[in-house]
Design an enzyme around this catalytic site. Structure first.
Site, PDB file in Angstrom:
ATOM      1  N   HIS A 205     -10.640  -6.659   8.778  1.00  0.00           N
ATOM      2  CA  HIS A 205     -11.329  -6.277   7.553  1.00  0.00           C
ATOM      3  C   HIS A 205     -12.644  -5.553   7.851  1.00  0.00           C
ATOM      4  CE1 HIS A 205      -8.675  -9.605   6.374  1.00  0.00           C
ATOM      5  NE2 HIS A 205      -8.680  -9.096   5.159  1.00  0.00           N
TER       6      HIS A 205
ATOM      7  N   GLU B 200       0.815  -1.218   0.000  1.00  0.00           N
ATOM      8  CA  GLU B 200       0.000   0.000   0.000  1.00  0.00           C
ATOM      9  C   GLU B 200       0.847   1.266   0.000  1.00  0.00           C
ATOM     10  OE1 GLU B 200      -2.639  -3.256   0.860  1.00  0.00           O
ATOM     11  OE2 GLU B 200      -0.664  -2.713   1.676  1.00  0.00           O
TER      12      GLU B 200
END
Length: 369
Positions: free
Chosen positions: A175, A108
């Protein structure tokens, strides 16, 4: 004239919106979404087509932005041929080509850094953070480089980061987090968080048009469980403006994201109470004028958000209200938030974790003050 097929074939796409019936054929809906989140299935009809799903509104806003800006590049993990974890970019690579729809490594920090580099070279970029939780891996690039490069060097950070966020889908602690408050604390960023399909499309288009770095939070549990009216055309919803969902006299509920649906469902089931519900839509910058107006209408304020209590944006808004609207208050400003624990995997535990499970209790407490 008949609408051309989607996606258009060859070269750049024709300037056509997605057909109303377009659906993600290869995607599935978690059966836990509606049960855990417990929200209504419809949004407001602003004109245009009714019944457009939240996820399709995002896809349409992104597709039309790709048509509008020939220099817009999309990046993310498996967003090209596979269409991304949630299939939002499915079909895009066939339409716009691999140079503009780019798969990336699982890194990321590198993706956000590349997005910033594209901006420095005159491009616009949109990065899909596969889950908002993974922003931790790109945190330095976001809060130091994206947020500060214009202040320090006068350079644009023309970058949008899409942040699939929130619980209610049984996805567990890595998540399902609501981490919007991390970024609201960072000067130089803009943070938006739509709750309806209309706003999802309009705010995404506005975010891409904005030359500043914008974090666009999209709640995963709303993707296929909320639908509403969405115009076919290309339009913006102004960043920094809240939406008055309904006007009332007894209690103000200031909220955003899934909280808007929790609030409206509760109000519909408790019609003896007159609720003033404000959808913040943008968390940075906040619409203080709209917040103050809601406080003045009722004198009793409940801040509702899915994020955990400690350090959530509700505390910041509560402080601002006390500092600036104290004379209009008839009760302490109260907060209804999720528990200060990791998000549980177990569906029943997750229901107990979420702020929605305590909404009625907090409303009664505020009413009785």
């Amino acid at each position: 004239a008949a609408r051309p097929p989607y996606p258009p074939t060859g070269g750049l796409a024709n300037t056509q919106p997605l057909p109303a019936g377009e659906v993600e054929q290869n995607s599935t809906t978690s059966q836990s979404e509606a049960g855990v989140m417990g929200h209504s299935s419809t949004g407001r009809a602003e004109g245009g087509r009714a019944g457009v799903r939240f996820i399709d509104a995002i896809k349409e806003g992104l597709f039309q932005s790709m048509e509008q800006h020939a220099n817009l590049v999309l990046m993310g993990q498996d967003i090209a041929e596979y269409g991304g974890a949630f299939k939002i970019t499915e079909g895009f690579v066939e339409t716009f080509g691999k140079a503009r729809v780019r798969n990336t490594p699982l890194c990321e920090s590198a993706i956000v850094g590349a997005a910033l580099g594209l901006s420095l070279e005159g491009f616009k970029s949109m990065m899909e953070m596969q889950f908002a939780d993974f922003a931790t891996v790109g945190f330095n690039q976001i809060v130091n480089n994206l947020a500060k490069i214009h202040y320090r060097w006068g350079q644009n950070a023309d970058v949008v980061i899409r942040m699939p966020t929130g619980g209610g889908v049984g996805a567990g602690p890595f998540h399902s987090q609501s981490n919007e408050a991390w970024f609201v604390h960072t000067p130089g960023l803009k943070v938006v968080y739509p709750s309806t399909p209309y706003d999802a499309k309009g705010l995404l288009i506005a975010a891409i048009n904005d030359p500043n770095p914008v974090l666009y939070f999209e709640h995963k549990a709303l993707y296929r469980s909320v639908s509403g009216g969405v115009p076919e055309g290309y339009y913006e919803v102004e960043i920094g403006k809240a939406r008055l969902v309904q006007q009332g006299e007894d209690i103000s509920i200031l909220t955003y994201g899934a909280g808007v649906h929790w609030a409206t469902d509760y109000a519909a089931a408790n019609t003896a109470i007159s609720f003033d519900i404000l959808d913040l839509r943008t968390l940075l910058p906040l619409d203080y004028e709209a917040i103050a107006a809601s406080v003045k209408r009722t004198g009793k304020v409940l801040l509702l958000h899915e994020d955990t209590m400690i350090g959530g944006i509700g505390g910041e808004i509560a402080a601002w209200i006390v500092e600036n609207c104290f004379e209009y208050l008839d009760a302490p400003v109260m907060r209804c938030a999720s528990l200060d624990t990791p998000v549980p995997f177990n569906i029943e535990l997750e229901k107990a974790f979420l702020a929605k499970s305590r909404l009625g209790e907090m409303v009664e407490k505020l009413l009785q003050y």
